[in-house]
Design an enzyme around this catalytic site. Structure first.
Site, mmCIF file in Angstrom:
data_model
loop_
_atom_site.group_PDB
_atom_site.id
_atom_site.type_symbol
_atom_site.label_atom_id
_atom_site.label_comp_id
_atom_site.label_asym_id
_atom_site.label_seq_id
_atom_site.Cartn_x
_atom_site.Cartn_y
_atom_site.Cartn_z
ATOM 1 N N LYS A 1 -10.673 1.597 14.172
ATOM 2 C CA LYS A 1 -9.286 1.842 14.594
ATOM 3 C C LYS A 1 -9.198 1.930 16.121
ATOM 4 O O LYS A 1 -8.280 1.388 16.732
ATOM 5 C CB LYS A 1 -8.747 3.117 13.946
ATOM 6 C CG LYS A 1 -8.457 2.958 12.461
ATOM 7 C CD LYS A 1 -7.301 1.983 12.239
ATOM 8 C CE LYS A 1 -6.895 1.842 10.795
ATOM 9 N NZ LYS A 1 -5.850 0.860 10.565
ATOM 10 N N GLY B 1 0.836 -1.195 0.000
ATOM 11 C CA GLY B 1 0.000 0.000 0.000
ATOM 12 C C GLY B 1 0.873 1.249 0.000
ATOM 13 O O GLY B 1 2.104 1.176 -0.136
ATOM 14 N N PHE B 2 0.230 2.384 0.161
ATOM 15 C CA PHE B 2 0.931 3.681 0.083
ATOM 16 C C PHE B 2 2.036 3.787 1.149
ATOM 17 O O PHE B 2 3.233 3.888 0.827
ATOM 18 C CB PHE B 2 -0.128 4.790 0.225
ATOM 19 C CG PHE B 2 0.395 6.136 0.590
ATOM 20 C CD1 PHE B 2 1.513 6.687 -0.025
ATOM 21 C CD2 PHE B 2 -0.262 6.897 1.572
ATOM 22 C CE1 PHE B 2 1.979 7.945 0.323
ATOM 23 C CE2 PHE B 2 0.197 8.156 1.917
ATOM 24 C CZ PHE B 2 1.323 8.677 1.305
ATOM 25 N N ILE B 3 1.658 3.734 2.414
ATOM 26 C CA ILE B 3 2.667 3.870 3.474
ATOM 27 C C ILE B 3 3.562 2.629 3.481
ATOM 28 O O ILE B 3 4.783 2.719 3.653
ATOM 29 C CB ILE B 3 1.990 4.072 4.851
ATOM 30 C CG1 ILE B 3 1.177 5.367 4.841
ATOM 31 C CG2 ILE B 3 3.025 4.088 5.974
ATOM 32 C CD1 ILE B 3 0.296 5.583 6.082
ATOM 33 N N TYR C 1 -15.002 3.708 10.329
ATOM 34 C CA TYR C 1 -13.543 3.588 10.208
ATOM 35 C C TYR C 1 -12.872 3.977 11.523
ATOM 36 O O TYR C 1 -12.041 3.239 12.060
ATOM 37 C CB TYR C 1 -13.034 4.483 9.076
ATOM 38 C CG TYR C 1 -11.533 4.591 9.030
ATOM 39 C CD1 TYR C 1 -10.735 3.506 8.668
ATOM 40 C CD2 TYR C 1 -10.885 5.782 9.385
ATOM 41 C CE1 TYR C 1 -9.344 3.602 8.648
ATOM 42 C CE2 TYR C 1 -9.500 5.886 9.366
ATOM 43 C CZ TYR C 1 -8.736 4.795 8.993
ATOM 44 O OH TYR C 1 -7.367 4.887 8.986
#
Ligand SMILES: NC(=O)c1ccc[n+]([C@@H]2O[C@H](COP(=O)([O-])OP(=O)(O)OC[C@H]3O[C@@H](n4cnc5c(N)ncnc54)[C@H](O)[C@@H]3O)[C@@H](O)[C@H]2O)c1
Length: 319
Positions: free
Chosen positions: A157, A11-13, A153
């Site tokens: 978390k 993914g991005f990170i 979301y």
């Protein structure tokens, strides 16, 4: 040299942190399900291919983090776990809250429990600034109760954090760090996120949607700073137990100022279109980064103008 399991590593990170770990000589084993949510898997395949080009030793296993049988042998190969896999995004979480709960809460519990059983002492996972909602005094501190999430979301978390904290009671040697990332941006940012979307639109001469009156504030944090923060936590020596860390710039700006800064970075005047406020969006995010400064020796370094220039260059390179 550490052996690190990175979930969500394409993914991005995940891409950026995997690259940094491999560059410093660590062994990395990536697990990712290449799901099509919340953006097309093609981007993840590209990240995987770019990692393999640069580091031919890159190992990637395609599996879901809720699949205990698939994850268990991978955990046994490693001595640290960086759990970034998750379903990101506030707005799409309203369309499939059960899936968000499954991946973000159950997935974190499965990976952490397998890490506990394997005797792994460093478990670092991605939480989010969204846990603070609208009711936390700003700048938000890690010891705030964070009990009023504004979206499924955010709830997923915060729930993952609470399960992780409770599981630490049965893992007296585990150092478990929850990283509350504040709106991360940079090259390869998820395409649906504001900065990537706004830069693409500005370069293409298309309209940028500004939600509400544009006064919404966000604490934008460049991915290079996030990577340094993750590495600092992975390397941290310290007491066992659960500990959250804010990783944010500590310098929020409002949407109108962001759009103006994107115009400067892109060298074009953005065309703004007003749009209604979106359900689940909080009014402001603003990190108190005292804890990360004091315990990790971490400090954000990338100025917004330089960070935006890095996104403009990235979008242009992919045009
Ligand atoms: N980018 C941000 O601004 C931000 C802010 C706060 C928190 N986070 C959290 O940081 C983490 C990484 O975010 P990102 O922006 O890189 O998102 P991303 O979507 O690019 O990366 C998440 C990765 O996890 C993988 N994944 C999703 N579900 C999976 C599953 N069931 N099994 C295995 N892999 C799965 C995806 O395929 C993806 O590659 C996420 O947990 C996200 O919620 C991100």
């Amino acid at each position: 040299m550490a052996r690190i399991l990175v979930t969500g590593g394409v993914g991005f990170i995940g891409y950026h942190v995997t690259r940094a770990l491999l560059a410093r000589g660590d062994q990395v084993l990536i697990v990712d399900d290449f799901s099509d949510a919340p953006y097309p898997r093609l981007e993840k395949r590209r990240n995987e291919a770019d990692l393999r080009d640069e580091f031919p030793q890159t190992r990637v296993v395609e599996a879901c983090v809720t699949d205990r049988a698939a994850i268990a042998p991978l955990v046994l190969e490693c001595d640290r776990v960086l759990h970034l896999a998750g379903l990101a995004g506030v707005r799409p979480s309203f369309s499939d809250p059960a899936r968000y709960a499954r991946v973000n809460v159950e997935g974190t519990a499965v990976v952490q429990e397998l890490a506990r059983q394997a005797g792994i002492e460093r478990f670092v996972f991605a939480s989010s600034s969204s846990v603070y909602g609208n009711s936390t005094p700003l700048p938000a501190r890690e010891d705030a109760p964070a009990t009023v999430p504004e979206s499924p979301y955010a709830a997923s978390k915060r729930s993952a954090e609470l399960v992780a904290a409770s599981l630490c009671r049965a893992a007296p040697r585990m150092r478990c760090s929850a990283l509350r990332f504040f709106t991360v941006y940079g090259p390869r940012q998820r395409p649906e996120m504001a900065i990537a979307h706004f830069v693409r639109s500005t370069l293409a001469g298309a309209a940028i949607p500004v939600f509400g009156d544009g006064s919404m504030r966000r604490d934008f944090t460049h991915v290079d700073d996030i990577v340094r923060g993750i590495l600092a936590v992975l390397d941290l020596e310290g007491p066992a137990g659960f500990r959250p860390y804010n990783l944010g710039s500590g310098a929020p700006i409002d949407l109108r100022a962001l759009v103006a800064a994107i115009g400067v970075a892109a060298g074009r005047a953005p065309h703004v279109e007003n749009a209604p406020l979106q359900v689940g969006d909080v009014n402001a995010t603003f990190a108190d980064i005292t804890r990360a400064r004091e315990e990790l020796g971490w400090e954000p370094r990338v100025k917004l103008a330089d960070g935006l220039a890095s996104v403009v260059a990235w979008v242009r390179s992919r045009a």
